[in-house]
Every structure is written in C-alpha cells, then in structure tokens.
Design an enzyme around this catalytic site. Structure first.
Site, short mmCIF file in Angstrom:
data_model
loop_
_atom_site.label_atom_id
_atom_site.label_comp_id
_atom_site.label_asym_id
_atom_site.label_seq_id
_atom_site.Cartn_x
_atom_site.Cartn_y
_atom_site.Cartn_z
CG ASP A 1 -13.58 -6.19 3.77
OD1 ASP A 1 -13.69 -7.41 3.64
OD2 ASP A 1 -13.77 -5.39 2.85
CG HIS B 1 -9.38 -14.10 3.78
ND1 HIS B 1 -9.21 -15.06 2.82
CD2 HIS B 1 -9.87 -13.02 3.14
CE1 HIS B 1 -9.57 -14.56 1.64
NE2 HIS B 1 -9.97 -13.32 1.81
C1 SDX Z 1 -13.73 -10.78 2.01
O1 SDX Z 1 -12.86 -15.05 -0.21
C2 SDX Z 1 -12.34 -13.93 -0.41
O2 SDX Z 1 -11.31 -13.78 -1.03
C3 SDX Z 1 -13.11 -12.76 0.11
C4 SDX Z 1 -12.43 -11.40 -0.02
C5 SDX Z 1 -12.34 -10.98 -1.45
O3 SDX Z 1 -11.45 -10.18 -1.76
O4 SDX Z 1 -13.21 -11.40 -2.25
O5 SDX Z 1 -11.13 -11.45 0.53
C6 SDX Z 1 -13.22 -10.32 0.70
O6 SDX Z 1 -14.82 -11.26 2.06
C7 SDX Z 1 -12.85 -10.72 3.22
C8 SDX Z 1 -13.52 -11.32 4.49
C9 SDX Z 1 -14.45 -10.24 5.05
N1 SDX Z 1 -15.29 -10.78 6.12
C10 SDX Z 1 -15.10 -10.36 7.40
O7 SDX Z 1 -14.19 -9.64 7.77
C11 SDX Z 1 -16.17 -10.87 8.35
C12 SDX Z 1 -15.52 -11.40 9.61
N2 SDX Z 1 -14.75 -12.61 9.27
C13 SDX Z 1 -15.41 -13.89 9.51
O8 SDX Z 1 -16.76 -13.91 9.10
C14 SDX Z 1 -14.55 -15.06 9.00
O9 SDX Z 1 -13.26 -14.79 9.34
C15 SDX Z 1 -14.58 -15.43 7.54
C16 SDX Z 1 -15.93 -15.89 7.12
C17 SDX Z 1 -14.13 -14.30 6.69
C18 SDX Z 1 -13.60 -16.58 7.34
O10 SDX Z 1 -13.95 -17.60 8.14
P1 SDX Z 1 -12.96 -18.91 8.22
O11 SDX Z 1 -11.56 -18.58 7.92
O12 SDX Z 1 -13.60 -19.99 7.46
O13 SDX Z 1 -12.90 -19.18 9.65
P2 SDX Z 1 -14.01 -19.97 10.37
O14 SDX Z 1 -15.32 -19.33 10.06
O15 SDX Z 1 -13.85 -21.43 10.08
O16 SDX Z 1 -13.58 -19.63 11.83
C19 SDX Z 1 -12.46 -20.28 12.43
C20 SDX Z 1 -12.57 -19.91 13.88
C21 SDX Z 1 -13.98 -20.10 14.40
O17 SDX Z 1 -13.86 -20.31 15.79
P3 SDX Z 1 -13.90 -21.87 16.33
O18 SDX Z 1 -15.19 -22.48 15.80
O19 SDX Z 1 -12.67 -22.53 15.75
O20 SDX Z 1 -13.87 -21.73 17.83
O21 SDX Z 1 -12.28 -18.50 14.01
C22 SDX Z 1 -13.44 -17.83 14.46
C23 SDX Z 1 -14.61 -18.74 14.18
O22 SDX Z 1 -15.66 -18.50 15.09
N3 SDX Z 1 -13.50 -16.60 13.67
C24 SDX Z 1 -13.67 -15.40 14.19
C25 SDX Z 1 -13.61 -14.52 13.12
N4 SDX Z 1 -13.39 -15.19 11.99
C26 SDX Z 1 -13.34 -16.49 12.34
N5 SDX Z 1 -13.88 -15.02 15.50
C27 SDX Z 1 -14.02 -13.69 15.67
N6 SDX Z 1 -13.95 -12.76 14.68
C28 SDX Z 1 -13.76 -13.14 13.40
N7 SDX Z 1 -13.71 -12.24 12.43
#
Ligand code: SDX
Length: 396
Positions: A331, A273
């Site tokens: 989710d 998140h």
């Molecule tokens: C919602 O904003 C809100 O409030 C949204 C929401 C709402 O109520 O409106 O809460 C609803 O959208 C919830 C989120 C739903 N999305 C998912 O579940 C999709 C999977 N999650 C990822 O796409 C990701 O976690 C995000 C986009 C949700 C958040 O990304 P962050 O916190 O900005 O983390 P990041 O993208 O900067 O990642 C940090 C690290 C990265 O690795 P490194 O580059 O440091 O090596 O964590 C990894 C990312 O690759 N990572 C994941 C991951 N999420 C982040 N790796 C594997 N699986 C994941 N889900």
C-alpha cells in the site's frame, strides 16, 4: 499437522487452513501464486491470465486464454436495475460503502439460481464477479461525479475497458495510454490474492455457511475497507499529503518522531505487515511501476513520490522500524501510481477490492470443493464471570 498450522476441515474457513493457492515467505519477502513468483507474473502475464491461474491452478494456453477472456467479457454488463441501488446513496458516500452494497445486491439477481455446492454454479459466479467488479467500481465513481455511466465495450481488453468506463464520457472518448493500462493491470495482479489475510478469512468463514458467493464476497469487501487492511493505500496517500502540507521532506524527521511516540497513535501507513518481516515484494514492483508511470506522464519529479522515497529511506535506516521489522507493504506506493493514473484517493480501496475478488473466489471455491469442509465455528477461551444467580432488580 501441516507445517505451522493444524489442518482441521472445520477450520478450512478460517485463518489456519491448508491451501494450494498462494505461498508467502514473510522472512524472505517471497510471494508465489500457484508456485509462480509474483515478479514473473507481474512482468510476463496480464490480470486475466493471473485470474485463470488462481482459479484453475495453471496458466492458460492460448485457446484457454481466449475462451476465458470471452466468457469474462460477455458478463461485464450488470442488470439495469443495479443503477437504482446507487440512487439510494448520497453522492459523497464512500465508494467502499457503495461497493459493499452493490456487490451484496448482485445476490438479488443470482442467489436463487446459485447452489454454491454445484461446481458449475461456482464457476459461473466466479466469471460474473470478475467480470462485473470493474463495471460496478466505475459506476460508483461516475455516480459520485454526477456523470452518466459508461457501458462496457466488448472490443476492449479487461483493464482498458475499466479505464474507459471510468474516464470516458458521452461527450469525450478516453484513449487509454498503454503504459497506464499496463500499470493498472499490474496493480490488479499485485493485489489478486494474498493467502489468509483478514478479508479472505472473512470470505471463507462467510461462505462456509453455504451462502451464495456474491454475499460472501460482499463480506470480504466490507472487511477490506478497514485502514489496517485494504484501506491503508488511501491512508498512506493521505499521510504523504499531510507531510507535504507540513513542509515535505524537511518535515519527515518531525513526522517520524510522532510515529515513534506511542501516545500519538500515529502509524506509518503503508508500512509493516502481519506476515512480511522483510520487504513486501509487491512494494518493490509498485515502486518500479511508479517510476514508469511518472516518467511516462512527465511527472518524474512528482513531489509526493520523492517524499515517499525519502520517507522510506529514513524509516529503513531508523532503529525503531528496523528493530520491529517494519518495511513498506503493497500500500505504500500504490496510491501514488493510482493518483498519477487519475484514480481519486477515495476509490483506491475499491480498486483493491476489484483486484482481490478473484483471490477471494479462488479461496472460497477451494474450501467448498473440499468434501471434508464444515461450517467455520472458531471457539473462544471464556474468561468472564463465573456462574451466578440473577438478583431481583431492587436487590442489585
Ligand atoms: C494489507 O494480511 C495481508 O496479507 C494484508 C495485505 C493483503 O494483501 O491482503 O497484505 C494488505 O493489509 C497490508 C497492510 C496494510 N496496513 C497498513 O499499512 C497499516 C499500517 N500497518 C500497521 O497497522 C501494522 O503494520 C499491521 C497491522 C499491518 C501489521 O501489524 P503487525 O505486524 O502485527 O505488527 P504489530 O501490530 O504487532 O506491531 C509490531 C510493532 C508494534 O510496536 P511495539 O508494540 O512492539 O512497540 O510495530 C509497531 C507496533 O506499534 N508498528 C508500527 C507500524 N506497524 C507496526 N509502528 C508504526 N507504523 C506502523 N505502520
């Protein structure tokens, strides 16, 4: 300066703004709507009480609740012309494509009588949108099934009405099970608002131009569709089904290895998140709701639920996820609950949009009500080509 953000009226419509609606502490995993913990609202209130709270800032007293419920109930029907918008879609169109069109189409019936700067117009638009979203989602579902639309019944509660419009047919009534209705209502509460997420910022920025609220909410629906945002519940369930097909719990290690391999591009959907760097409090409530619904339906051994809990356990003990503060979000379990209720996977995000409509409206109205608000106009830091002259085409 207000805490972490610079408060600038011109930015009321974008991410870094001041608000009194929802508070999130991402490190503690805390979520408050108007100061009330989500855990208390999800267990002690219903969705329309929560809508009232988000819109007006206080929980309703019995008379206020009765009046609000009556107002919403009396706006649940949509103009008969709306069904002709649906006919333009293929039957297998994604429900979020249909919802983006239908919500925008509501503008066609109300935009010329809606001045977003008029508080009374903002209020009736809020009532109309909250009231009509369940009807539109159910119509999108019925259209995809080739079944006739079911009209709302004013004698039913908000969520029972929605489930009847979804699952009843002219040939057979739908008797909503109280546990399933409560679970659906709790899903609505848990998704009602969430501060300045991508779709809420979209609604604020869109509404800041003075467009009508129906068009602004349609923009929010379009943004929510993305798999990184509201589309994650559909993606999370599809991910669980894929792991199940691979061999279920025995294949979790293999799947997690793919996720950790950056080149795979595979994410653990329903995990991580932008704000929560701890357990999303909504995910805990959703997991409890899963237990209740599955036990009620005699599906306590549902393989997908057991797979989800096993996957969560592996991830929460794996350094890759722990070091990146990746925890289950709202989710991860919501799809399992909705699937058990009978909601098709393709409709999960449309249900999210239904529930989030009140949050979008409350945030939009808060912005418009601020006399200092201006149209959102974020700037960019230009790093492109320096100034240069056009050369004749034969010299390029
Ligand atoms: C919602 O904003 C809100 O409030 C949204 C929401 C709402 O109520 O409106 O809460 C609803 O959208 C919830 C989120 C739903 N999305 C998912 O579940 C999709 C999977 N999650 C990822 O796409 C990701 O976690 C995000 C986009 C949700 C958040 O990304 P962050 O916190 O900005 O983390 P990041 O993208 O900067 O990642 C940090 C690290 C990265 O690795 P490194 O580059 O440091 O090596 O964590 C990894 C990312 O690759 N990572 C994941 C991951 N999420 C982040 N790796 C594997 N699986 C994941 N889900």
């Amino acid at each position: 300066q207000t805490g972490m953000f610079t408060y600038d009226p011109g930015f009321m419509s974008t991410a870094s703004c001041q608000s009194t609606i929802t508070y999130i502490d991402g490190d503690k995993g805390e979520l408050l709507y108007r100061g009330y913990p989500i855990e208390q609202l999800a267990t002690s209130c219903d969705y329309l009480e929560t809508c009232y709270l988000l819109l007006y800032g206080e929980l309703p007293n019995p008379q206020q609740k009765t009046d609000f419920v009556n107002r919403v109930t009396n706006h649940t029907m949509v103009n008969e012309q709306m069904q002709f918008f649906l006919r333009g879609f293929r039957r297998d169109a994604h429900p979020m494509a249909v919802m983006t069109g239908l919500v925008g189409a509501l503008s066609a019936f109300y935009h010329d009588s809606t001045d977003i700067n008029n508080p009374e117009h903002r209020e009736i638009s809020a009532i109309r949108l909250i009231a009509k979203m369940p009807t539109l989602v159910a119509m999108a579902y019925k259209y995809s099934m080739g079944q006739p639309y079911m009209y709302p019944q004013n004698k039913l509660g908000y969520t029972s009405n929605f489930m009847r419009m979804m699952f009843a047919t002219p040939c057979e009534e739908y008797e909503p099970n109280d546990v399933l209705v409560r679970a659906m209502d709790r899903i609505f509460i848990l998704h009602a608002d969430h501060e300045q997420n991508a779709s809420t910022s979209t609604v604020r920025l869109c509404g800041s131009s003075g467009t009508n609220p129906f068009a602004a909410i349609a923009a929010g629906v379009a943004c929510l569709w993305g798999p990184a945002h509201g589309g994650a519940n559909e993606a999370a369930l599809n991910m669980l089904e894929d792991i199940q097909k691979m061999g279920g719990v025995a294949k979790i290690g293999e799947f997690v290895s793919k996720v950790k391999d950056k080149n795979s591009g595979i994410k653990l959907m329903g995990f991580g998140h932008r704000v929560y760097k701890n357990y999303d409090p909504r995910a805990k409530l959703m997991r409890e709701t899963c237990h209740e619904v599955l036990d009620t339906l005699g599906l306590g051994n549902d393989p997908l639920f057991k797979l989800a809990m096993a996957l969560e356990k592996v991830a929460l003990e794996d350094e890759y996820f722990v070091s990146r503060k990746l925890y289950p979000n709202v989710d991860f379990y919501s799809g399992i609950v909705q699937r058990a209720i009978g909601i098709p996977v393709s409709l999960f995000t449309a249900i999210f949009a239904l529930a989030r409509t009140v949050g979008w409206i409350a945030q939009l109205n808060e912005m418009i009500a601020d006399p200092e608000y201006k149209i959102g106009r974020p700037r960019q830091l230009y790093v492109g080509a320096t100034k240069r002259d056009v050369q004749p085409i034969d010299k390029r």
